[in-house]
Design a protein around this motif. Sequence first.
Motif, PDB file in Angstrom:
ATOM      1  N   ALA A 203       0.821  -1.205   0.000  1.00 36.11           N
ATOM      2  CA  ALA A 203       0.000   0.000   0.000  1.00 36.11           C
ATOM      3  C   ALA A 203       0.858   1.258   0.000  1.00 36.11           C
ATOM      4  CB  ALA A 203      -0.934  -0.005   1.208  1.00 36.11           C
ATOM      5  N   SER A 204       1.957   1.229   0.746  1.00 39.32           N
ATOM      6  CA  SER A 204       2.773   2.437   0.822  1.00 39.32           C
ATOM      7  C   SER A 204       3.432   2.726  -0.526  1.00 39.32           C
ATOM      8  CB  SER A 204       3.824   2.312   1.927  1.00 39.32           C
ATOM      9  OG  SER A 204       4.457   1.069   1.870  1.00 39.32           O
TER      10      SER A 204
ATOM     11  N   ALA B 296       1.004   4.383  -2.819  1.00 38.19           N
ATOM     12  CA  ALA B 296       0.849   5.801  -2.495  1.00 38.19           C
ATOM     13  C   ALA B 296       2.028   6.594  -3.062  1.00 38.19           C
ATOM     14  CB  ALA B 296       0.757   5.983  -0.984  1.00 38.19           C
ATOM     15  N   ILE B 297       3.221   6.045  -2.935  1.00 40.21           N
ATOM     16  CA  ILE B 297       4.399   6.738  -3.452  1.00 40.21           C
ATOM     17  C   ILE B 297       4.296   6.905  -4.964  1.00 40.21           C
ATOM     18  CG2 ILE B 297       6.890   6.545  -3.795  1.00 40.21           C
ATOM     19  CD1 ILE B 297       7.051   5.220  -1.055  1.00 40.21           C
ATOM     20  N   MET B 298       3.787   5.868  -5.636  1.00 38.17           N
ATOM     21  CA  MET B 298       3.682   5.944  -7.092  1.00 38.17           C
ATOM     22  C   MET B 298       2.714   7.049  -7.525  1.00 38.17           C
ATOM     23  SD  MET B 298       3.854   1.908  -8.114  1.00 38.17           S
ATOM     24  CE  MET B 298       3.914   2.151  -9.900  1.00 38.17           C
TER      25      MET B 298
ATOM     26  N   GLU C 184       2.222   9.715  -5.817  1.00 37.63           N
ATOM     27  CA  GLU C 184       2.867  10.956  -5.454  1.00 37.63           C
ATOM     28  C   GLU C 184       3.937  11.346  -6.464  1.00 37.63           C
ATOM     29  OE1 GLU C 184       3.202  11.768  -1.017  1.00 37.63           O
ATOM     30  OE2 GLU C 184       5.215  11.191  -1.633  1.00 37.63           O
ATOM     31  N   THR C 185       4.673  10.344  -6.964  1.00 42.61           N
ATOM     32  CA  THR C 185       5.758  10.649  -7.883  1.00 42.61           C
ATOM     33  C   THR C 185       5.279  10.718  -9.323  1.00 42.61           C
ATOM     34  OG1 THR C 185       6.267   8.310  -8.107  1.00 42.61           O
ATOM     35  CG2 THR C 185       7.483   9.518  -6.427  1.00 42.61           C
TER      36      THR C 185
ATOM     37  N   VAL D  30      -4.005   3.552   2.785  1.00 44.89           N
ATOM     38  CA  VAL D  30      -4.365   3.699   4.200  1.00 44.89           C
ATOM     39  C   VAL D  30      -5.069   5.050   4.400  1.00 44.89           C
ATOM     40  CG1 VAL D  30      -2.496   2.229   5.003  1.00 44.89           C
ATOM     41  CG2 VAL D  30      -2.131   4.685   4.844  1.00 44.89           C
ATOM     42  N   ALA D  31      -5.831   5.138   5.492  1.00 41.45           N
ATOM     43  CA  ALA D  31      -6.669   6.319   5.728  1.00 41.45           C
ATOM     44  C   ALA D  31      -5.880   7.628   5.638  1.00 41.45           C
ATOM     45  CB  ALA D  31      -7.342   6.205   7.094  1.00 41.45           C
ATOM     46  N   GLU D  32      -4.676   7.642   6.218  1.00 41.26           N
ATOM     47  CA  GLU D  32      -3.889   8.873   6.221  1.00 41.26           C
ATOM     48  C   GLU D  32      -3.555   9.323   4.798  1.00 41.26           C
ATOM     49  OE1 GLU D  32      -3.525   6.499   8.386  1.00 41.26           O
ATOM     50  OE2 GLU D  32      -3.342   7.371  10.382  1.00 41.26           O
ATOM     51  N   ASP D  33      -3.209   8.355   3.946  1.00 43.13           N
ATOM     52  CA  ASP D  33      -2.896   8.697   2.557  1.00 43.13           C
ATOM     53  C   ASP D  33      -4.139   9.210   1.841  1.00 43.13           C
ATOM     54  OD1 ASP D  33      -0.135   8.254   2.091  1.00 43.13           O
ATOM     55  OD2 ASP D  33      -0.452   6.100   2.251  1.00 43.13           O
TER      56      ASP D  33
ATOM     57  N   ARG E 194      -4.878  12.680   2.843  1.00 40.81           N
ATOM     58  CA  ARG E 194      -3.896  13.657   2.383  1.00 40.81           C
ATOM     59  C   ARG E 194      -4.116  13.983   0.897  1.00 40.81           C
ATOM     60  NH1 ARG E 194       0.728  13.968   0.454  1.00 40.81           N
ATOM     61  NH2 ARG E 194       0.954  11.731   0.171  1.00 40.81           N
ATOM     62  N   PHE E 195      -4.329  12.936   0.090  1.00 41.30           N
ATOM     63  CA  PHE E 195      -4.572  13.181  -1.339  1.00 41.30           C
ATOM     64  C   PHE E 195      -5.878  13.956  -1.530  1.00 41.30           C
ATOM     65  CE2 PHE E 195      -1.684   9.443  -2.013  1.00 41.30           C
ATOM     66  CZ  PHE E 195      -0.738  10.128  -2.748  1.00 41.30           C
TER      67      PHE E 195
ATOM     68  N   ARG F 125      -9.318   7.278  11.189  1.00 41.50           N
ATOM     69  CA  ARG F 125      -9.222   8.714  10.963  1.00 41.50           C
ATOM     70  C   ARG F 125     -10.530   9.297  10.452  1.00 41.50           C
ATOM     71  NH1 ARG F 125      -5.456   9.659  14.306  1.00 41.50           N
ATOM     72  NH2 ARG F 125      -3.309   9.514  13.638  1.00 41.50           N
TER      73      ARG F 125
ATOM     74  N   GLN G 101      10.784   7.884  -2.547  1.00 37.58           N
ATOM     75  CA  GLN G 101       9.859   8.907  -2.071  1.00 37.58           C
ATOM     76  C   GLN G 101      10.550  10.239  -1.786  1.00 37.58           C
ATOM     77  OE1 GLN G 101       7.816   8.172   1.589  1.00 37.58           O
ATOM     78  NE2 GLN G 101       6.451   9.908   1.300  1.00 37.58           N
TER      79      GLN G 101
ATOM     80  N   ARG H 186      13.472  10.821  -4.895  1.00 36.09           N
ATOM     81  CA  ARG H 186      12.839  10.612  -6.211  1.00 36.09           C
ATOM     82  C   ARG H 186      13.852  10.312  -7.300  1.00 36.09           C
ATOM     83  NH1 ARG H 186       7.245  13.923  -6.592  1.00 36.09           N
ATOM     84  NH2 ARG H 186       6.671  13.589  -4.435  1.00 36.09           N
TER      85      ARG H 186
ATOM     86  N   SER I 241       9.815   3.309  -7.454  1.00 40.42           N
ATOM     87  CA  SER I 241       9.592   2.596  -6.193  1.00 40.42           C
ATOM     88  C   SER I 241       9.324   1.118  -6.375  1.00 40.42           C
ATOM     89  CB  SER I 241       8.423   3.241  -5.458  1.00 40.42           C
ATOM     90  OG  SER I 241       7.344   3.409  -6.342  1.00 40.42           O
TER      91      SER I 241
ATOM     92  N   ARG J  65      -2.531   7.410  18.032  1.00 36.70           N
ATOM     93  CA  ARG J  65      -2.090   6.652  16.849  1.00 36.70           C
ATOM     94  C   ARG J  65      -0.985   7.393  16.100  1.00 36.70           C
ATOM     95  NH1 ARG J  65      -4.468   3.369  12.209  1.00 36.70           N
ATOM     96  NH2 ARG J  65      -4.069   4.486  10.287  1.00 36.70           N
TER      97      ARG J  65
ATOM     98  N   ARG K  66       4.540  -1.432   8.117  1.00 38.10           N
ATOM     99  CA  ARG K  66       4.772  -1.352   6.676  1.00 38.10           C
ATOM    100  C   ARG K  66       3.824  -0.403   5.961  1.00 38.10           C
ATOM    101  NH1 ARG K  66       3.721  -6.640   5.562  1.00 38.10           N
ATOM    102  NH2 ARG K  66       2.983  -6.243   3.496  1.00 38.10           N
ATOM    103  N   ALA K  67       2.545  -0.551   6.290  1.00 36.22           N
ATOM    104  CA  ALA K  67       1.559   0.263   5.585  1.00 36.22           C
ATOM    105  C   ALA K  67       1.699   1.738   5.953  1.00 36.22           C
ATOM    106  CB  ALA K  67       0.157  -0.237   5.892  1.00 36.22           C
ATOM    107  N   PHE K  68       2.322   1.988   7.116  1.00 31.99           N
ATOM    108  CA  PHE K  68       2.376   3.372   7.609  1.00 31.99           C
ATOM    109  C   PHE K  68       3.752   3.979   7.466  1.00 31.99           C
ATOM    110  CE2 PHE K  68      -0.664   0.826   9.997  1.00 31.99           C
ATOM    111  CZ  PHE K  68      -1.831   1.472   9.629  1.00 31.99           C
ATOM    112  N   ILE K  69       4.590   3.336   6.666  1.00 31.79           N
ATOM    113  CA  ILE K  69       5.984   3.744   6.591  1.00 31.79           C
ATOM    114  C   ILE K  69       6.110   5.201   6.141  1.00 31.79           C
ATOM    115  CG2 ILE K  69       6.348   2.937   4.215  1.00 31.79           C
ATOM    116  CD1 ILE K  69       8.797   2.048   6.869  1.00 31.79           C
ATOM    117  N   ARG K  70       5.129   5.691   5.413  1.00 33.63           N
ATOM    118  CA  ARG K  70       5.189   7.076   4.944  1.00 33.63           C
ATOM    119  C   ARG K  70       4.771   8.071   6.011  1.00 33.63           C
ATOM    120  NH1 ARG K  70       3.987   8.723   0.139  1.00 33.63           N
ATOM    121  NH2 ARG K  70       1.865   9.338   0.612  1.00 33.63           N
ATOM    122  N   HIS K  71       3.841   7.653   6.838  1.00 34.74           N
ATOM    123  CA  HIS K  71       3.287   8.605   7.798  1.00 34.74           C
ATOM    124  C   HIS K  71       3.896   8.455   9.187  1.00 34.74           C
ATOM    125  CE1 HIS K  71       0.253   9.733   4.853  1.00 34.74           C
ATOM    126  NE2 HIS K  71       0.257   8.463   4.537  1.00 34.74           N
TER     127      HIS K  71
END
Lengths: 582, 308, 303
Positions: A285-286, A289-291, A293-294, A305-308, A311-312, A364, B159, B162, B166, C74, C262-267
């Motif tokens: 999933a992360s 999200a990066i893809m 973003e880039t 995930v909810a935070e992503d 944010r988007f 969230r 990320q 860049r 990824s 969290r 893993r899923a939260f590695i960005r945040h």
Amino acid sequence: MPRFDELLRCTPAAGLTRRVLLKRATAGVAGLAAFGLFAACRGAQEEAPSPTPAAPAAAASPTPTRPPAIVTTPAVVTPTPAPEGKYGGEMIVTGHHEIASLHPDDAGPTVHWVIVTQIHNGMIELDENYQLELVLAESYDVAEDGLTYTFKLRDGVKFHDGEIFDSNDVKYTFEWYMNPDNAAVNAALFRNIDRVEAPDERTVIIHMKQPDAPFLVRAATTFILPEHHHGKVGKEGYASNPIGTGAFKLKEWRAAEFTTVEAFDEHFRGRPYLDRFTEKIVPEASVRAIMLETGEADSAVWPLVAEDNLRFAKDPNYTVFRTSSVAVNHFPLNNEHPILSDKAVRQAMMHAIDRQKVIDDIFRGTAVLATANLSPALEQWYEPNVKQYPYDPERAKQMLEEAGWVDTDGDGIREKDGVKLSFTCTTITGDQARRPEAEVVQQYFKAVGIDMQLAEAPVATITEKLRAGQMDASLFNWTYGGGGGDPDASATLRSNAVNNFSHYKNPRMDELLDNGIKEVDPQKRKEIYSEVQKLVAEDVPFLYMMFWDWFNIFTKRIKGLPESALAGSQLYRKAYQWWIEE
Amino acid sequence: MFQYIVRRLLQGLIVIFLVTLATFGLMHLAPGSPVDIMIGEAEVSQQVIDAITKKWGLDRPWYEQYLVWLGNMLRGDFGQSMVRTGVPVSQMLLEAAPVTLKLNLYAFAVALVVAIPAGVLAAVRRYSLFDYSSMVGATLGVALPNFWIGLMLIIIFAQKLRWLPSGGSGSWQHYILPVAVLATEQMAVLARLTRGATIEVLHQDFVTTARAKGLSEVTVIFRHVVRNALLPVITIIGYRLAFILSGTIVVETVFAWPGLGRLFILSIDRLDYQVVQAIVFLLTILVVIGNLLTDLVYAYIDPRIRIQ
Amino acid sequence: MAEVPRSAVATERISGLSGLERERRSEFSRAWRRFKRYRPGLVGLAFIGILVVFALVPGLFAPYDPIAQDTAMRGAPPSWAHPLGFDHVGRDILSRIIWGSRIAMLVGLGATAIAVTIGVMIGATAGFFGGWVDSILSRFVDTLMAFPTLVLLIVLAAIIGPSLVTVIVVIGTTTWASYARVVRADVLSLREREFVLAARASGAGQARVILRHILPNAMGPVIVLATLGIGGIIILESALSFLGLGVQPPTPSWGAMISDGRAFIRHYPQIAIAPGVAITLTVLAFNLFGDGLRDALDPRQRE
């Protein structure tokens, strides 16, 4: 590790956003009154060609369909000509698990459906707002008694191999699904059809054994298979070599890596703007999200995930559609389990969990609280006046004591007749969205003296063991009525249903569900399903938690997107109208 | 000698038979069935479930299914995947194997170029700063969980900076991160092996003799030491062929590479019997052959080991 | 493998019991002196010492309950009160790392103990009896050794169902092959030595010969191997957890924590970073310690 993130949900679904409301206000489209009645009686549980998806997670997410609230007639819209766009370019979307098959019969999982819908067309199709749209059919008519449907087909439609589409292809497709020898996954959608006739090249007449309200939304939207090709290669051969009438034709299928479709120049609605449409498979999933973003990807088919998501949604560089799922996030509980069969225990569990806090903190705020089996988004069927279970641990403790569950040995876990108030909840292996939820609930239970052990297992194991009554509890999202906007829940709440994971048995419920299918008067139907919801809230066959929000995110360079959507995943059906503008 | 090889191959056949039988039995003992995955959330009746079960022959006892599988296998037919509807397993393997092989080859090449010289130098300059730092580096390489380092690299290079994509495959840039992760571990293992083997050779009589003859240190190292030290290293590499699979399972997942490792774990998760069976079968063959070759090479290198 | 006799071997025959004791003690101090020369090994040993203390009494060091959740926190970043921040359900990461050392030790030592026991028994049997027993066992060992452990683990864990006990037992029963091989080779050469022949001639039973005379002399390489193996096992455990087949929540396990993060590695990168560092340091410590031990105990590499 497929498993990594089968996260988020199973069923995306309809929801209401401000844009949607706007759209609805302006969506004045003619419907066909006569048969609107039927359609409204039982909306599609799932959309036909892509019935539904898969299991809780594994894979799948269905593409739900829901007619706009309140409407009793499915409106039919003709596809609007796309505004002037630019030709060229490749759009890249990401999915979270491999595309196992390109056959419409396997198109349940959203990740599959997104590609299959580019390649195929149905006579009619449901759009992203659950409106019916004429596609391969020019018009259709339904007899007064609801037993005969007549479709007039569009002229000059070609398959990707140049063959002309005609009524025999439709007849072939329906008969293929109806033939038990073919073991079609979606065979059940066609069970009320008696026979299919093709009196001439442009006409198809379908005779029903009995009126079937959801027929139009569920079966008539089936993607048409080419008789000349599918008849030769069969399902297995077709799965990797599909030939449809869609705006895009298959270029390359690498199940676990990517699938590319390219523009079909002779498509009957005109060549699409995009040269290519590619879905890349990215399990993490992360990384998805990066893809986004880039700019490596233009859209994520499966939620992040909810935070992503949030944010988007706030970022002006992205177009985000937020819709609401009709699949309830719930803990199925084996109602035949010695402990969980006690209604008082199940009700006490509901009081023990601060569900709103779980939504606010863990998700969230991207979900709405469930009050029974139906989502509040289903305005016309939703019943708010049901038994409520506010967070009240003291009440939960009291209820447990009254039911005879007392902690006599001081280990913090209640007992009754020497049996500990302990059971195991098995979540889907690697389920990053729901396992934390289970961990949080575990602590809420602990606080009132209930011991919930956690375990993990693959989806196939969970569904099979639940069906066999060999598992105490689990946690996933599933549609208990509301798919396609119809409240029918016979497939899940009826005592003999294959997907009655909780083994819930209540004769009154069976009676209500049977009446609900037959009832055509919307007002009477509403009363029936209000009682269904009240019964669910009273009996608590499973612990209903919440309905998730579904996010579909697009980069700004994708133009021609619809104004609004009720069904997020249904959006991708419109890729033939999109173009790229840097 | 010939007789010995034949006997070993026969033993290998028995091993293959037992391993595949055990896998097949275990997979079928596990609760759940691929039918559940196939139907997904579709609103199905029991009849549909039964029809699919029958169509794929899953209604028969598992040993019967095994015999059917074995029969097909002997005719060179790996069967079809149930979950990836009807696709021949051989085709899935042919798609996935090159991905895994390519990744490993590049990683291996990188590892070789770095690790062999480092290992030799560390052995020659034993207890020097270089020895310490390279061995601590190698130890660190082994100690880093590869999926974790993969995630960290993605965060940094994809990320934040860049510089690199990824995940996924395509251009040469796509190779850099996964190859780096795989190479880290292999480099570490190889460097340690090389150092150990070199040290051992350095103590052998012929090295002392060569030195006594007055050959320069460089000549001694290159002519005598390295050549002899590399043999066991290469043998061990061959022997670990089968480990290619486990090495890439997590890397392929993190970087979204559709190789054998990911196919394997996916198929276990979905109980896609035919695919798991095929991969285990191939793996076992690799193991058997690897074992045989290792023993033969050992016998060749060291005539003291008599083949009995 | 090691075919050179331990120096203790040579002395055992000629020395009396007290002499033997003395020999052993001086052998130990000589080994310790050699071990000390390898500084990284000392650092590793020290780190392991700290870990052992953490694992024995985590409650003394962990500032908070590793299971208590404050969901409102969290993903909250590190602060003075919570130096490593919070995880995705609002638990204190530092406390979970400290408690996680217990699982790492349990899995590392438990699985190694099982593996060593099985490996030594099988290796000794094969080496001592030889013939067809050796032939069958050796083929088995070869196969197991060449078979990727992770693959085996995945199949078994998926079928048995993941839990702490499953992880320990499954890892233990799949990683013993290298011990068996080493012990077999040692026993093979030892059983022909004079002191063994002498013991046999004086009427000692086979079990006694193996247990009293042969095994003690074959344990050096086993100890080295076991120390080096613990790190690998800790990584295996984390890989299993990463694949969702490891220790189950809410038990704090480093591998499961990385998987969670893993899923939260960005945040909330702290969720995955901290346990990753903990695993790396622990494995590093065991490997450095093992290297030191090898230098000290393995006579082939002695200068």
